[in-house]
Design an enzyme around this catalytic site. Structure first.
Site, mmCIF file in Angstrom:
data_model
loop_
_atom_site.group_PDB
_atom_site.id
_atom_site.type_symbol
_atom_site.label_atom_id
_atom_site.label_comp_id
_atom_site.label_asym_id
_atom_site.label_seq_id
_atom_site.Cartn_x
_atom_site.Cartn_y
_atom_site.Cartn_z
ATOM 1 C CD GLU A 214 58.715 -15.988 121.791
ATOM 2 O OE1 GLU A 214 57.589 -16.448 121.517
ATOM 3 O OE2 GLU A 214 58.883 -14.852 122.229
ATOM 4 C CB CYS A 262 55.744 -21.444 115.922
ATOM 5 S SG CYS A 262 56.289 -19.769 115.611
HETATM 6 P P1 NAD Z 1 63.430 -28.555 119.185
HETATM 7 O O1 NAD Z 1 62.781 -28.165 120.459
HETATM 8 O O2 NAD Z 1 63.582 -29.996 118.862
HETATM 9 O O3 NAD Z 1 64.914 -27.944 119.045
HETATM 10 C C1 NAD Z 1 65.200 -26.561 119.171
HETATM 11 C C2 NAD Z 1 66.608 -26.381 119.697
HETATM 12 O O4 NAD Z 1 66.751 -27.077 120.941
HETATM 13 C C3 NAD Z 1 67.690 -26.919 118.770
HETATM 14 O O5 NAD Z 1 68.730 -25.954 118.691
HETATM 15 C C4 NAD Z 1 68.154 -28.211 119.439
HETATM 16 O O6 NAD Z 1 69.518 -28.462 119.241
HETATM 17 C C5 NAD Z 1 67.890 -27.945 120.904
HETATM 18 N N1 NAD Z 1 67.525 -29.178 121.632
HETATM 19 C C6 NAD Z 1 66.783 -30.207 121.153
HETATM 20 N N2 NAD Z 1 66.634 -31.153 122.118
HETATM 21 C C7 NAD Z 1 67.290 -30.698 123.213
HETATM 22 C C8 NAD Z 1 67.491 -31.207 124.542
HETATM 23 N N3 NAD Z 1 66.986 -32.371 124.935
HETATM 24 N N4 NAD Z 1 68.203 -30.464 125.404
HETATM 25 C C9 NAD Z 1 68.705 -29.269 125.024
HETATM 26 N N5 NAD Z 1 68.545 -28.740 123.796
HETATM 27 C C10 NAD Z 1 67.852 -29.435 122.892
HETATM 28 O O7 NAD Z 1 62.585 -27.781 118.124
HETATM 29 P P2 NAD Z 1 62.711 -27.885 116.582
HETATM 30 O O8 NAD Z 1 62.211 -29.238 116.167
HETATM 31 O O9 NAD Z 1 64.050 -27.430 116.136
HETATM 32 O O10 NAD Z 1 61.646 -26.770 116.115
HETATM 33 C C11 NAD Z 1 60.293 -27.030 115.966
HETATM 34 C C12 NAD Z 1 59.486 -26.566 117.160
HETATM 35 O O11 NAD Z 1 59.724 -25.186 117.412
HETATM 36 C C13 NAD Z 1 58.005 -26.663 116.945
HETATM 37 O O12 NAD Z 1 57.413 -27.286 118.050
HETATM 38 C C14 NAD Z 1 57.505 -25.223 116.814
HETATM 39 O O13 NAD Z 1 56.173 -25.079 117.217
HETATM 40 C C15 NAD Z 1 58.492 -24.504 117.645
HETATM 41 N N6 NAD Z 1 58.670 -23.115 117.227
HETATM 42 C C16 NAD Z 1 58.220 -22.119 118.031
HETATM 43 C C17 NAD Z 1 58.378 -20.793 117.630
HETATM 44 C C18 NAD Z 1 57.893 -19.646 118.491
HETATM 45 O O14 NAD Z 1 58.284 -18.516 118.224
HETATM 46 N N7 NAD Z 1 57.068 -19.881 119.474
HETATM 47 C C19 NAD Z 1 59.019 -20.494 116.428
HETATM 48 C C20 NAD Z 1 59.470 -21.552 115.649
HETATM 49 C C21 NAD Z 1 59.318 -22.865 116.059
#
Ligand code: NAD
Length: 476
Positions: A214, A262
């Site tokens: 997602e 999102c």
């Molecule tokens: P992110 O991708 O930075 O982090 C999400 C998760 O991934 C966290 O738990 C983090 O610890 C982990 N993570 C981060 N970097 C990593 C890496 N290099 N390797 C492994 N794991 C890693 O996202 P965020 O900043 O927490 O959330 C915002 C983003 O989420 C936005 O881009 C938004 O559009 C998206 N989002 C999508 C949905 C959906 O349902 N499609 C819903 C909410 C948010």
């Protein structure tokens, strides 16, 4: 406190051993865990509210809606589980009558990993968890390190309410998640940015693990450089639209959660001839949506961290070429960014080419009507959501048919999930697979089996049927 990386292999192998014993197979076990999730919410309302307020500046109404969403998903699974978990006999065509009879048997994947982001730090852990438990899996949860208060509370409450043989919480940031992803899982559900989604998908591929991704679908700078066009959740306002409704619903769909969600409205394409009226209606609607003074209003929230305030402020500090028609102020100390509307920024401005994920709404006038709007959106990668406001049915139908998106709403923004019977999921850069409610069980609609993406489309009421407007006000 982070989980030591040395513990990751044993966390996963312990869960795998539990799964092998058949612990999570009986529906009675799954239902009791689901009931415990409902109790977790009911018995910790105050703590959950304080944590969500500390992390996101969330107001009471929003917190109630978030927690109700979790309980709604529990109740839906409780009331449908007997039927959904049962094997279904399939019809046998005449040429196979002699061969036998076919049935479809739902089977849990096994060990599921749920990685969640910070923007809905409780719901985006709990809603996939409910789905995974209902389906009979064992689960590792990795909540977001950014929403520190909610994550600490989740880590405290989950072992008190759920069976530790079936559900474990891992805490940490990139190093811990990287170590976790080295383990073999049977299904990974990742919610977050597209860039990290690629990291997760690559790690999953090493074990041929199916993934439910997602994603934001709007922040991958490399992909952006390839296509040189905006790829965020668009709103198109056609000249036939009911302007007061278009204005108010778009603002609610941008400024809820301070734009940190999102399926928020990321930018508006509007027919040039109606742009002045749209601007006027937006100015009139803004106090109803965010309060007369959003900084002190209960209707408006805060940005998750100072780093994200800086990231959002940069969109306004650069030479964006537009006119700020509302808002524009930033107060780093209180993590406050005023709800801001920018008229006609240049196409190459940061706010039109990167994911804003904050309370800035760019308005872009266009001259080519529905066809220009469609080609503008389809020129980029597929957004998670795309919205149209039009009273002209032909225009709305053309948008629904021609625009590619994870899901849609006609005459509404961000309320397409208000129905447990519809799936939620992206396509392309915005993700793969779908879940929630009825679709938690229905793998037939996921990319692995089906070759059709099922695009959820809400056709919202306007005119006399304003019930949705009331619903929106209650929700956001
Ligand atoms: P992110 O991708 O930075 O982090 C999400 C998760 O991934 C966290 O738990 C983090 O610890 C982990 N993570 C981060 N970097 C990593 C890496 N290099 N390797 C492994 N794991 C890693 O996202 P965020 O900043 O927490 O959330 C915002 C983003 O989420 C936005 O881009 C938004 O559009 C998206 N989002 C999508 C949905 C959906 O349902 N499609 C819903 C909410 C948010």
């Amino acid at each position: 406190m982070a989980t030591p990386v040395s513990e990751m292999p044993s966390i996963v192998s312990d869960l795998r051993a539990s799964f092998a014993t058949g612990l999570t197979r009986p529906l009675s076990f799954r239902k009791s865990q689901l009931q415990h999730i409902e109790a977790l919410v009911d018995e910790n309302l105050e703590q959950l509210s304080s944590a969500l307020t500390a992390d996101m500046g969330s107001r009471a109404t929003k917190i109630r809606v978030c927690l109700d969403d979790v309980k709604k998903q529990v109740r839906y699974m409780m009331s449908t589980l007997d039927k959904k978990a049962r094997a279904q006999w399939e019809a046998t065509p005449p040429d196979a009558q002699d061969v036998g009879r076919w049935k479809i048997v739902p089977e849990p994947y096994g060990v599921v990993l749920i990685i969640a982001p910070w923007n809905f730090p409780f719901n985006l852990v709990m809603v996939p968890l409910i789905a995974a438990i209902a389906a009979g899996n064992v689960v590792v949860i990795k909540p977001s390190e950014v929403a520190a208060n909610t994550t600490a509370l989740i880590a405290d409450l989950i072992p008190k309410y759920l069976d530790a043989r079936a559900v474990r919480v891992v805490l940490g940031a990139v190093p811990e998640t990287t170590a976790l992803l080295e383990q073999r899982f049977d299904k990974i559900c990742y919610t977050g940015g597209t860039k990290v989604g690629r990291v997760v998908a690559a790690a999953a591929a090493r074990h041929l693990t199916p993934t439910l991704l997602e994603l934001g679908g709007k922040q991958d700078a490399q992909a952006h450089a390839r296509a040189r066009t905006v790829r965020k959740c668009p709103v198109y306002v056609h000249k036939s639209a009911d302007m007061p409704i278009a204005a108010e619903r778009t603002l609610r769909g941008r400024f809820a959660n301070c734009g940190q969600f999102c399926i928020a409205a990321d930018y508006v394409l509007a027919d040039r001839e109606v742009m002045p009226l749209l601007v006027q209606e937006m100015k009139a609607a803004l106090p109803r949506v965010c309060g007369a003074d959003p900084k002190t209003s209960d209707l408006y929230g805060r940005i998750v961290s100072e780093a994200h305030v800086d990231r959002i402020a940069a969109f306004l500090q650069e030479e964006h070429g537009g006119t700020i028609i509302a808002g524009g102020k930033v107060d780093r100390d209180s993590r406050y960014v005023e709800p801001t509307i920018v008229l006609a920024p240049t196409a190459d401005s940061k706010m039109l080419s990167e994911e804003i994920f904050g309370p800035i709404l760019p308005l872009v006038p266009i001259d080519g009507g529905i066809d220009e709007a469609i080609s503008c959106v389809n020129a980029g990668d597929t957004p998670l959501a795309a919205y149209v406001f039009a009273e002209d049915k032909n225009v709305a139908e053309r948008w629904v048919e021609r625009v590619s998106a994870g899901g849609m709403a006609v005459n509404a923004v961000a309320t397409q999930l208000d129905n447990v019977n519809v799936p939620f999921g992206g396509k392309g850069e915005s993700g793969m697979g779908a879940y929630r409610g009825a679709y938690n069980f229905d793998d037939r609609f996921c990319f692995m089996i089906s070759f059709t993406h099922h695009k959820t489309v809400l056709i919202a009421h306007t005119g006399k049927r304003r019930a949705l407007a009331d619903l929106l006000a209650r929700i956001w």
